[in-house]
Scaffold this motif. Structure first.
Motif, short mmCIF file in Angstrom:
data_model
loop_
_atom_site.label_atom_id
_atom_site.label_comp_id
_atom_site.label_asym_id
_atom_site.label_seq_id
_atom_site.Cartn_x
_atom_site.Cartn_y
_atom_site.Cartn_z
N TRP A 1 22.57 -21.24 -11.22
CA TRP A 1 22.92 -20.13 -12.28
C TRP A 1 22.66 -20.73 -13.60
CZ3 TRP A 1 27.69 -21.19 -14.48
CH2 TRP A 1 28.49 -22.20 -13.99
N SER A 2 22.67 -19.71 -14.68
CA SER A 2 22.29 -20.07 -15.93
C SER A 2 23.56 -19.93 -16.94
CB SER A 2 21.04 -19.61 -16.67
OG SER A 2 21.19 -18.43 -16.51
N VAL A 3 23.40 -20.52 -18.00
CA VAL A 3 24.45 -20.23 -19.11
C VAL A 3 23.34 -20.20 -20.44
CG1 VAL A 3 26.54 -20.98 -20.45
CG2 VAL A 3 26.29 -21.52 -18.17
N GLN A 4 23.74 -19.24 -21.32
CA GLN A 4 23.11 -18.86 -22.53
C GLN A 4 24.27 -18.45 -23.61
OE1 GLN A 4 20.60 -15.66 -21.64
NE2 GLN A 4 19.02 -16.65 -20.45
N THR A 5 23.78 -18.68 -24.77
CA THR A 5 24.57 -18.09 -25.95
C THR A 5 24.74 -16.47 -25.84
OG1 THR A 5 22.49 -17.95 -27.18
CG2 THR A 5 23.94 -19.90 -27.21
N TRP A 6 25.95 -16.17 -26.11
CA TRP A 6 26.18 -14.84 -26.09
C TRP A 6 25.72 -14.09 -27.43
CZ3 TRP A 6 27.79 -10.65 -23.45
CH2 TRP A 6 28.52 -9.44 -24.14
N LEU B 1 29.64 -17.70 -24.98
CA LEU B 1 28.59 -18.07 -23.69
C LEU B 1 28.49 -16.86 -23.07
CD1 LEU B 1 29.98 -21.71 -23.02
CD2 LEU B 1 27.91 -21.16 -24.22
N THR B 2 27.37 -17.13 -22.20
CA THR B 2 27.26 -15.96 -21.23
C THR B 2 26.75 -16.56 -20.00
OG1 THR B 2 26.45 -14.28 -22.55
CG2 THR B 2 25.82 -14.03 -20.34
N ALA B 3 27.25 -16.34 -18.78
CA ALA B 3 26.77 -16.94 -17.27
C ALA B 3 26.19 -15.96 -16.64
CB ALA B 3 28.04 -17.46 -16.81
N ARG B 4 25.06 -16.25 -16.31
CA ARG B 4 24.20 -15.16 -15.47
C ARG B 4 23.88 -15.65 -13.99
NH1 ARG B 4 20.86 -12.24 -18.56
NH2 ARG B 4 18.79 -12.91 -17.52
N PHE C 1 28.59 -12.74 -17.00
CA PHE C 1 29.98 -12.75 -17.41
C PHE C 1 29.98 -13.63 -18.65
CE2 PHE C 1 29.77 -12.40 -12.80
CZ PHE C 1 30.88 -11.83 -12.29
N ARG C 2 31.08 -13.21 -19.32
CA ARG C 2 31.19 -13.95 -20.78
C ARG C 2 32.00 -15.15 -20.36
NH1 ARG C 2 32.21 -10.60 -26.22
NH2 ARG C 2 31.87 -12.76 -26.99
N VAL C 3 31.82 -16.27 -20.80
CA VAL C 3 32.93 -17.60 -20.75
C VAL C 3 33.17 -17.77 -22.22
CG1 VAL C 3 32.73 -19.75 -20.01
CG2 VAL C 3 31.55 -18.11 -18.87
N GLY C 4 34.12 -17.70 -22.55
CA GLY C 4 34.84 -17.73 -23.84
C GLY C 4 34.17 -16.76 -24.93
N PRO D 1 18.49 -15.33 -26.86
CA PRO D 1 19.72 -16.12 -26.20
C PRO D 1 18.73 -17.52 -26.53
CG PRO D 1 19.07 -14.36 -25.08
CD PRO D 1 18.03 -14.25 -26.05
N GLU D 2 19.84 -18.50 -26.51
CA GLU D 2 19.62 -19.88 -26.60
C GLU D 2 19.97 -20.66 -25.34
OE1 GLU D 2 20.30 -23.98 -29.11
OE2 GLU D 2 20.76 -22.05 -29.76
N PRO D 3 19.35 -21.35 -24.26
CA PRO D 3 19.69 -21.80 -23.25
C PRO D 3 20.66 -22.84 -23.45
CG PRO D 3 17.37 -22.33 -23.55
CD PRO D 3 17.83 -21.42 -24.55
N VAL D 4 21.77 -22.88 -22.69
CA VAL D 4 22.82 -23.88 -22.97
C VAL D 4 22.94 -24.91 -21.50
CG1 VAL D 4 25.27 -24.28 -23.30
CG2 VAL D 4 24.20 -22.44 -24.32
N ALA D 5 22.83 -24.30 -20.23
CA ALA D 5 23.01 -25.39 -19.13
C ALA D 5 22.47 -24.55 -17.96
CB ALA D 5 24.61 -25.50 -19.10
N LEU D 6 22.47 -25.49 -16.84
CA LEU D 6 22.11 -24.75 -15.52
C LEU D 6 23.16 -25.35 -14.67
CD1 LEU D 6 18.24 -25.29 -15.09
CD2 LEU D 6 19.47 -23.02 -15.64
N GLY D 7 23.61 -24.39 -13.84
CA GLY D 7 24.73 -24.84 -12.80
C GLY D 7 24.05 -24.61 -11.30
N GLY D 8 24.92 -25.25 -10.35
CA GLY D 8 24.33 -25.15 -9.01
C GLY D 8 25.45 -24.23 -8.16
N PRO D 9 24.86 -24.16 -7.03
CA PRO D 9 25.47 -23.59 -5.82
C PRO D 9 27.13 -24.23 -5.73
CG PRO D 9 23.57 -24.14 -4.83
CD PRO D 9 23.60 -24.69 -6.23
N GLY D 10 27.90 -23.35 -5.40
CA GLY D 10 29.03 -23.63 -4.87
C GLY D 10 30.33 -22.44 -5.04
#
Length: 320
Positions: free
Chosen positions: A101-106, A48-51, A42-45, A85-94
């Motif tokens: 899950w992960s967030v990278q640059t688009w 960013l890319t959420a995977r 998914f694109r975020v803005g 891609p450049e790693p940006v953040a890691l998310g958790g379950p929810g």
């Protein structure tokens, strides 16, 4: 695509982003229409890319894998002439999604198709430049970790036998068995492991105007057979540009032939596994196998009748 596949919706992603990264709460979330097999994207803005991993697993193990992917992305960043891609953040379950899950640059550019840049000599030179850049990264004493592609071709005999059985209604299996019998016996010799991307299929290669603009899915960066990244020669290129790639990389006959073997191993799994669930990936496998068969008898192809030895184990994770 997978019997146990997780469902991820844009609404789920919006909820996760709002809860875990409130600074991005107001950014639009858009599903990325892709044919990948490992992550929902998914694109975020705009930047960013959420995977989101599609297969269930232990959350702790998945998080360790995502951390390793981020480390690999940082190691590759800036080491080739092309964007990664450049790693940006890691998310958790929810929000009903059970895994990290992960967030990278688009990255801009369209994923290649099996033939979108197939006839482009400049693209072949770009691909060679990317492979050279990856190979130049210091292994720091690391060697192939013994999972998936990148060690000895013959270690995949059991997996290929399963692929042949499952492909009898889809492909000319007797001919393909003969080709594998020659490819799987190719000697590795004393070629040391080098750093490789590990999965240069069209969906991981971004193009614009017949040129390479970026490479994604870089979490598999690691030491392996130098021939492993040659799979892109058959996944991505027609015969003329393929020869240019080989010349640019200075591949000898043995290395080039092993590259054919790794492309064959990957393509055989794609055809049957994704025949109904992901026709694009299945079609990629068919196209690659056709290119490999067409190339039989050209310089660097193994000669028929080479000796081949006993089978050993493989594993299903080599698909894709």
């Amino acid at each position: 695509m997978h019997d146990d596949q997780l469902t991820v919706t844009a609404a789920t992603v919006r909820a996760l982003v709002a809860d875990q990264f409130p600074g991005w709460r107001d950014l639009p979330v858009r599903d990325v229409a892709a044919h990948g097999t490992v992550n929902a994207i998914f694109r975020v803005g705009d930047g960013l890319t959420a995977r989101f991993p599609l297969r269930p697993g232990d959350p702790g193990e998945v998080r360790r894998e995502l951390v390793a992917e981020a480390d690999a992305a940082r190691e590759l960043l800036g080491r080739t002439p092309f964007r990664t891609p450049e790693p940006v953040a890691l998310g958790g379950p929810g929000a009903g999604y059970p895994l990290p899950w992960s967030v990278q640059t688009w990255l801009p550019g369209a994923p290649a198709t099996p033939d979108s840049a197939a006839g482009s000599v400049p693209f072949a030179r770009d691909l060679a430049a990317f492979v050279r850049g990856v190979r130049a990264i210091d292994t720091r004493g690391r060697v192939f970790r013994g999972r998936g592609r990148g060690g000895e071709l013959r270690s995949h005999d059991e997996y290929l036998e399963s692929c042949f059985r499952r492909s009898e209604h889809l492909l000319d299996v007797p001919r393909l068995r003969g080709l594998w019998a020659d490819l799987r016996s190719l000697p590795r010799g004393d070629a040391p492991d080098v750093m490789t991307h590990g999965d240069l299929i069209p969906g991981n290669v971004l193009v614009a105007g017949g040129r390479l603009t970026g490479v994604i899915d870089v979490g598999g960066l690691g030491p392996a057979d130098p021939a492993l990244d040659l799979v892109g020669a058959w996944h991505l290129l027609d015969a003329g540009p393929r020869r240019v790639l080989r010349e640019e990389l200075g591949c000898g006959d043995d290395e080039w032939a092993r590259g054919r073997g790794w492309a064959f191993q990957q393509a055989m799994g794609l055809v049957w596994y994704y025949a109904a669930s992901n026709p694009v990936m299945s079609g990629l496998g068919r196209r690659t196998l056709a290119r490999l068969v067409e190339e039989e008898g050209e310089p660097g192809a193994p000669e028929p009748g080479q000796q081949h030895g006993a089978r050993s184990s493989g594993d299903a994770e080599r698909i894709g």
